[in-house]
Design an enzyme around this catalytic site. Structure first.
Site, PDB file in Angstrom:
ATOM      1  N   GLY A  12       5.846  10.133  -3.440  1.00  0.00           N
ATOM      2  CA  GLY A  12       4.766   9.393  -2.812  1.00  0.00           C
ATOM      3  C   GLY A  12       4.014  10.146  -1.749  1.00  0.00           C
ATOM      4  N   ASP A  60      20.500  10.717   4.690  1.00  0.00           N
ATOM      5  CA  ASP A  60      20.353   9.264   4.692  1.00  0.00           C
ATOM      6  C   ASP A  60      19.769   8.885   6.045  1.00  0.00           C
ATOM      7  OD1 ASP A  60      20.574   6.515   4.778  1.00  0.00           O
ATOM      8  OD2 ASP A  60      22.589   6.445   3.916  1.00  0.00           O
ATOM      9  N   TYR A 152      10.495  -6.136   7.455  1.00  0.00           N
ATOM     10  CA  TYR A 152       9.734  -4.900   7.243  1.00  0.00           C
ATOM     11  C   TYR A 152       8.575  -4.814   8.222  1.00  0.00           C
ATOM     12  CZ  TYR A 152       6.530  -1.549   5.112  1.00  0.00           C
ATOM     13  OH  TYR A 152       5.681  -0.501   4.903  1.00  0.00           O
ATOM     14  N   LYS A 156       7.629  -2.046  11.267  1.00  0.00           N
ATOM     15  CA  LYS A 156       6.394  -1.265  11.299  1.00  0.00           C
ATOM     16  C   LYS A 156       5.596  -1.538  12.577  1.00  0.00           C
ATOM     17  CE  LYS A 156       6.654   1.262   7.607  1.00  0.00           C
ATOM     18  NZ  LYS A 156       6.653   2.735   7.672  1.00  0.00           N
ATOM     19  N   VAL A 185      -0.876   2.315  -1.378  1.00  0.00           N
ATOM     20  CA  VAL A 185      -0.997   3.685  -1.859  1.00  0.00           C
ATOM     21  C   VAL A 185      -0.209   3.802  -3.161  1.00  0.00           C
ATOM     22  CG1 VAL A 185      -0.515   6.113  -1.366  1.00  0.00           C
ATOM     23  CG2 VAL A 185      -1.227   4.581   0.488  1.00  0.00           C
TER      24      VAL A 185
END
Length: 234
Positions: A12, A60, A152, A156, A185
């Site tokens: 990505g 990780d 999430y 952010k 995206v």
């Protein structure tokens, strides 16, 4: 050669950024969770960009010690750090009342704390250089609540706050800090979604914008970039 550090660099946006920087002659220190993916990228990049050095470490990003070990590997190269891209992140949809127990903690570790610990590990070198540019990959989810944002979106929002504080603290140190908040995206995760690729931004769009921002004069800093698909968010 200048050196860039990119997390989540095998897929990505991270991969697009890594390959853009290789094209521009940077050495790279990169990490991702899966070593096989890192080795496949390293082999390909060695063929395409033989003049550039690439250091890899399977990491990780949820694990603080592994993040610190990656930072130590970067420092062991002895290279000046021109660019740090805190790109690694995970997305799980959810609502605060019903999402799985521990989802916030897991996403915080990946989306926020990894950037915090890696940046802290590399800042002494960047401060000694009195130069460098840190990019934090935020999201339009950093800007407003939206359906299924849940934990999430919280992480952010927090990453954007981290970026703002970092910018404030480093403005007199010669180190630039830029938050990038993209909308949708294209990546493999959109395959089979029924959404056509032309409806979504390309990962290369983010890489090109990062490169343009990096190349501004020393006295100019872009603090926050927001970009969305032409037709708006999905």
């Amino acid at each position: 050669m200048p050196t860039a550090v990119v997390t989540g660099a095998t897929k990505g946006i991270g991969r697009a950024i890594a390959e853009k920087l290789l094209q521009e002659g940077f050495d790279l220190a990169v990490c991702a969770r899966t070593d096989a993916d890192l080795q496949a990228c390293k082999t390909l990049w060695a063929q395409q960009y033989p003049a550039c050095r690439v250091w890899t470490r399977a990491t990780d990003m949820r694990d603080q010690q592994e993040v610190k070990d990656f930072a130590a590997m970067v420092l062991e190269t002895g290279s000046a750090i021109s660019i740090l891209v805190n790109n690694a992140g995970l997305y799980f949809p959810g609502n605060l009342a019903t999402e799985p127990e521990g989802q916030l903690e897991g996403l915080l570790a990946t989306n926020l704390l990894s950037a915090y610990h890696l940046t802290r590990g590399l800042l002494p070198v960047m401060k000694a250089q009195k130069s460098g540019h840190i990019f934090n990959m935020c999201s339009v989810a950093s800007l407003q609540a939206y359906p299924n944002g849940g934990a999430y979106s919280i992480t952010k929002y927090a990453l954007l706050g981290f970026s703002d504080n970092l910018r404030y603290e480093l403005k007199d140190e010669g180190i630039k800090v830029t938050a990038i908040s993209p909308g949708a995206v294209w990546s493999n995760s959109w395959s089979g979604s029924g959404v056509p690729p032309e409806r979504i931004m390309k990962a290369e769009d983010i890489a090109d914008l990062l490169w343009t921002t990096y190349n501004l004069s020393a006295q100019a800093t872009v603090e926050h970039i927001v970009l969305r698909p032409q037709l708006g968010d999905l």
